[in-house]
Design a protein around this motif. Structure first.
Motif, short mmCIF file in Angstrom:
data_model
loop_
_atom_site.label_atom_id
_atom_site.label_comp_id
_atom_site.label_asym_id
_atom_site.label_seq_id
_atom_site.Cartn_x
_atom_site.Cartn_y
_atom_site.Cartn_z
N LEU A 27 0.83 -1.21 0.00
CA LEU A 27 0.00 0.00 0.00
C LEU A 27 0.86 1.25 0.00
N ASP A 28 2.00 1.20 0.68
CA ASP A 28 2.92 2.33 0.66
C ASP A 28 3.35 2.62 -0.78
N ALA A 60 2.52 12.73 2.17
CA ALA A 60 2.49 11.38 2.73
C ALA A 60 3.82 11.02 3.38
N LEU A 61 4.92 11.48 2.80
CA LEU A 61 6.24 11.18 3.36
C LEU A 61 6.44 11.87 4.70
N ILE A 62 5.94 13.10 4.82
CA ILE A 62 6.03 13.79 6.11
C ILE A 62 5.17 13.07 7.14
N GLY A 63 3.99 12.60 6.72
CA GLY A 63 3.15 11.83 7.63
C GLY A 63 3.84 10.56 8.09
N MET A 64 4.62 9.94 7.19
CA MET A 64 5.35 8.73 7.57
C MET A 64 6.43 9.03 8.59
N PHE A 65 7.04 10.21 8.48
CA PHE A 65 8.05 10.59 9.46
C PHE A 65 7.44 10.65 10.86
N GLN A 145 9.23 -8.08 1.70
CA GLN A 145 8.36 -6.94 1.99
C GLN A 145 8.64 -5.77 1.04
N ILE A 146 9.89 -5.57 0.67
CA ILE A 146 10.19 -4.48 -0.26
C ILE A 146 9.77 -4.87 -1.68
N VAL A 147 9.77 -6.16 -2.00
CA VAL A 147 9.23 -6.60 -3.28
C VAL A 147 7.76 -6.22 -3.36
N ALA A 148 7.06 -6.38 -2.24
CA ALA A 148 5.65 -5.97 -2.19
C ALA A 148 5.52 -4.47 -2.43
N TRP A 149 6.48 -3.69 -1.89
CA TRP A 149 6.44 -2.24 -2.11
C TRP A 149 6.48 -1.93 -3.61
N SER A 153 3.91 -0.25 -6.33
CA SER A 153 4.27 0.88 -7.19
C SER A 153 3.96 0.58 -8.65
N VAL A 154 4.35 -0.63 -9.11
CA VAL A 154 4.06 -1.02 -10.49
C VAL A 154 2.55 -1.05 -10.72
#
Length: 455
Positions: A27-28, A60-65, A145-149, A153-154
């Motif tokens: 989802l990220d 969204a990136l600031i929210g992740m921080f 997990q990063i493959v899922a990221w 994205s794709v």
């Protein structure tokens, strides 16, 4: 505890848990990438300025921080279970609300909250997964997990392309709302997996429940007394301060440093992929730059596949050091020769994406392996938060840099930042291949050699 879980046979339970925990990273990748295609239609309809585009890209990136630092600590204090599904509900609600957004600031706020929810999922889900996995599969499935990221994205760029093709620029609302479908899917999957970590339960005085969960999911009966890790001592609660004490300082600086240097360039490329490709000569606002960015995302994903094997054969340290070194080359060449032919420039971007596979699969493997149970989620949350500072800055500054400095200086800066990441890895990357989770998280104590007594 360590031997029971580390030596357990790999079963369908572990597969289901890995898929369920991959929901947050997927989802990220989807939420952060779908805005790249949504901006194509959103910009003229809402009359967005360059500053508006920067805010939407970085919100969204600031929210992740904020979310990573906050929820990592809470996850270690109150357990992995509490927010395991709530964060998906928040993501789905914000995605649906984006459909009716009529102002820039409402979109910025919704994406900020989305970022917080995504960041909450990382320390919860990756810690839960890492604490259940057998030793032989730990590196591969944490790397998955990063493959899922990248799969997210794709998928975002494919969905964006289809909606742009059949719905036109006005489909941007459907693009932003489409994330709710994925939230519902993973919400259903998570109902059939383990909600809590037995390692966390045993450490917090709940050994009976830990033994019950091990028997239920691993089909191994254990004596609860053998699961108590605190040896009768008071329960240890982690804190942000402990991460930066001398014991763990080098490890947390390494995890935060390489993660930041990597994603600052990566997120800028993916969020504004169509704009970058247009700068190289591809027609902007068309299917070519959208599918070109989707192909770039696909190569980021493909690069993770050999890296997932390398970290368990060659080792964690050589994989990340060599890959970071190779990542410098293509962005440096673009910086030195910004007028290179379009296809050659695109090939350089694809090379960078492929070499990025090593750091990618270790983004969450390293923080989950290098810290003990009581501060594991805190470490994952802090590393995620710091990395998103770099991602937010990269995303925010990229449009300005392309407009005011041009392609050459922009990519020279990207090469310099990647070189800093390489140096951080040479300085701080440890080797955890083949080590049990508790062993990998134990910091060796240096005992000074005694000086010989004078004769």
């Amino acid at each position: 505890m360590s031997s029971v879980i580390d030596d357990a046979p790999f079963t369908s339970f572990h597969r289901r848990l890995a898929v369920a925990c991959s929901g947050g990273p997927l989802l990220d990748g989807y939420i952060l990438s779908i805005v790249g295609t949504a901006l194509i239609g959103m910009t003229p309809e809402l009359d967005l300025s360059t500053g508006d585009v920067q805010l939407i890209g970085a919100a969204a990136l600031i929210g992740m921080f904020v979310g990573g630092a906050l929820f990592g600590v809470l996850t270690d204090k109150i357990g992995r279970e509490v927010m395991y599904t709530a964060d998906l509900i928040v993501m789905g609600a914000c995605s649906i609300a984006s459909f009716w957004a009529e102002s820039t600031w409402l979109i910025v706020i919704l994406r900020f909250v989305l970022g917080m929810a995504v960041a909450a999922d990382y320390p919860i889900a990756t810690s839960l997964l890492g604490e259940w996995l057998p030793l032989k599969q730990r590196g591969t499935l944490l790397g998955f997990q990063i493959v899922a990221w990248y799969a997210g994205s794709v998928l975002a760029y494919v969905v964006g392309y289809l909606l742009l093709t059949f719905g036109g620029h006005g489909s941007w609302r459907w693009q932003l709302a489409s994330g709710a479908v994925l939230c519902a899917f993973f919400l259903i999957i998570r109902q059939s997996t383990a909600p809590e970590s037995p390692r966390w339960l045993a450490q917090h005085g709940k050994a009976d429940k830990a033994a019950e969960m091990i028997e239920r999911y691993l089909h191994v009966r254990v004596d609860p007394a053998t699961l108590v890790e605190s040896d009768g001592q008071a329960v240890v609660h982690g804190s942000l301060r402990e991460l930066f004490q001398p014991t763990y300082r080098k490890r947390i600086l390494f995890c935060c440093g390489f993660f930041l240097c990597q994603v600052a360039v990566l997120f800028a490329m993916l969020t504004f992929g169509p704009q970058i490709l247009a700068s190289f000569g591809m027609p902007g606002g068309t299917w070519m730059d959208t599918l070109g960015t989707a192909l770039l995302s696909m190569v980021f994903l493909i690069g993770c596949l050999p890296a997932m094997r390398l970290i368990d054969t060659l080792g964690r340290r050589p994989t990340i050091v060599w890959c970071f070194g190779l990542m410098i080359v293509p962005v440096l060449l673009i910086g030195l020769w910004p007028t290179m032919p379009t296809l050659l420039a695109f090939a350089m971007l694809l090379l960078y994406a492929f070499f990025c596979g090593g750091p990618n699969v270790l983004d969450w493997t390293y923080p989950n392996e290098l810290f003990p149970t009581h501060i594991r989620a805190t470490a994952v949350g802090v590393a995620t938060s710091v990395s998103r500072v770099g991602a937010a800055l990269g995303t925010y500054l990229l449009p300005w840099s392309l407009d005011h400095l041009g392609m050459g200086p922009t990519f020279l800066f990207a090469a310099a930042l990647t070189a800093v990441g390489f140096l951080i890895c040479v300085w701080g990357a440890p080797e955890t291949k083949g080590r049990r989770l508790e062993s990998a998280a134990t910091v060796p104590i240096s005992i000074p050699m005694a000086r010989p007594e004078p004769a």
